[in-house]
Design a protein around this motif. Sequence first.
Motif, short mmCIF file in Angstrom:
data_model
loop_
_atom_site.label_atom_id
_atom_site.label_comp_id
_atom_site.label_asym_id
_atom_site.label_seq_id
_atom_site.Cartn_x
_atom_site.Cartn_y
_atom_site.Cartn_z
N UNK A 244 80.05 48.88 29.21
CA UNK A 244 80.59 48.84 30.57
C UNK A 244 80.57 47.39 31.10
N UNK A 245 81.65 46.96 31.71
CA UNK A 245 81.67 45.68 32.40
C UNK A 245 81.10 45.89 33.80
N UNK A 246 80.22 44.99 34.20
CA UNK A 246 79.50 45.18 35.46
C UNK A 246 79.43 43.88 36.24
N UNK A 247 79.77 43.95 37.52
CA UNK A 247 79.65 42.81 38.42
C UNK A 247 78.73 43.22 39.55
N UNK B 275 74.07 51.11 31.10
CA UNK B 275 75.51 51.39 31.02
C UNK B 275 76.23 50.26 30.28
N UNK B 276 75.76 49.03 30.47
CA UNK B 276 76.36 47.89 29.77
C UNK B 276 75.99 47.94 28.29
N UNK B 277 74.72 48.18 28.01
CA UNK B 277 74.23 48.09 26.63
C UNK B 277 74.72 49.25 25.75
N UNK C 180 70.99 40.49 34.55
CA UNK C 180 72.37 40.21 34.14
C UNK C 180 72.42 39.27 32.94
N UNK C 181 73.59 39.20 32.29
CA UNK C 181 73.80 38.25 31.19
C UNK C 181 74.06 36.86 31.74
N UNK C 182 74.63 36.84 32.93
CA UNK C 182 74.96 35.55 33.53
C UNK C 182 74.96 35.69 35.05
N UNK C 183 74.61 34.60 35.71
CA UNK C 183 74.64 34.59 37.18
C UNK C 183 75.60 33.50 37.62
N UNK C 184 76.52 33.84 38.53
CA UNK C 184 77.39 32.82 39.10
C UNK C 184 77.00 32.64 40.56
N UNK C 185 77.08 31.40 41.01
CA UNK C 185 76.61 31.06 42.35
C UNK C 185 77.79 30.68 43.23
N UNK D 283 80.50 42.52 29.80
CA UNK D 283 79.51 41.59 30.34
C UNK D 283 78.90 42.11 31.64
N UNK D 284 77.70 41.67 31.90
CA UNK D 284 76.98 42.00 33.13
C UNK D 284 76.78 40.68 33.87
N UNK D 285 77.49 40.53 34.99
CA UNK D 285 77.47 39.28 35.74
C UNK D 285 76.88 39.52 37.13
N UNK D 286 75.93 38.69 37.51
CA UNK D 286 75.42 38.73 38.89
C UNK D 286 76.14 37.67 39.69
N UNK D 287 76.61 38.04 40.88
CA UNK D 287 77.24 37.08 41.79
C UNK D 287 76.27 36.84 42.92
N UNK D 288 75.85 35.59 43.04
CA UNK D 288 74.80 35.25 44.00
C UNK D 288 75.31 34.22 45.00
#
Length: 243
Positions: free
Chosen positions: A198-201, A192-194, A213-218, A39-44
């Motif tokens: 690769x797991x990416x944060x 790299x993810x696709x 990203x696939x998902x964004x967490x706040x 997964x590709x996760x953005x941390x915001x």
Amino acid sequence: MTTTTVQATAEAVRLESVTKTYGAVRALDGVTWTFPRGGFTAVMGPSGSGKSTFLHCASGLDRPSEGGVRIGGVDIGRLSEAKRTLLRRKRIGFVFQDFNLIPSMDVEQNITLPLQLGGLEADPAWLAEVVRRVGLADRLRHRPSELSGGQQQRAALARALVTRPEVVFADEPTGALDPRTAREVLRLLREAVDTTGQTLVLVTHDPLAAAWADSAVFLSRGRIVDEMLRPTAAAVASRWESL
Ligand SMILES: Nc1ncnc2c1ncn2[C@@H]1O[C@H](COP(=O)(O)OP(=O)(O)OP(=O)(O)O)[C@@H](O)[C@H]1O
Ligand SMILES: [Mg+2]
């Protein structure tokens, strides 16, 4: 010395009730979260909300004050300092805002440094593939000071990928780049993810970056307050306003 076996779990990284305090400051306040493999996760979150602290705890750079972290199924809180460092070198890739390349080393030496530090054999085919992807095949003998900012960050990205890590953590990797160069780096992260799962944060305050990203967490005041799947820049910006 026993080796630490990283298991093929569906979760790449798991934080369980992680709290980090600095004196009276509660930088992280009971965070529980799972980063899925591939997964590709953005941390915001706003400045001071705990993003970097979150990344440092999740990656084993720092120890939580309370709570646990598992990387590839390994409870890193149970590891000695030395084993945690080794696990980090072998299983985690890092990309930072200011590139953090070693000025006295050329591009190839910088890229292969994690292999050296982790006592790992270079896989020549993978090394060539990573170098090709970041477009630095003709720059391997150059020093970082001879590269543009975008090229330096692409070298740092190759360095992060060279060990085929469990997860890559990137803290504001496009913060020092112009928008076009930033897009190029984000495209490489996405690739790299696709292509390799690769797991990416990605820690960022930029809604345009989060939209890759696939998902964004706040994060707000050390807590995860929301998650957005398939984030768009507009939706992220609007959620951001209300943090
Ligand atoms: N080493 C430290 N010592 C004391 N306080 C710290 C330390 N590191 C972080 N903090 C505090 O913890 C809180 C969260 O900081 P953190 O760096 O994680 O925020 P951030 O979301 O990454 O911010 P930014 O967007 O500005 O990078 C802040 O109040 C910060 O002052
Ligand atoms: Mg930060």
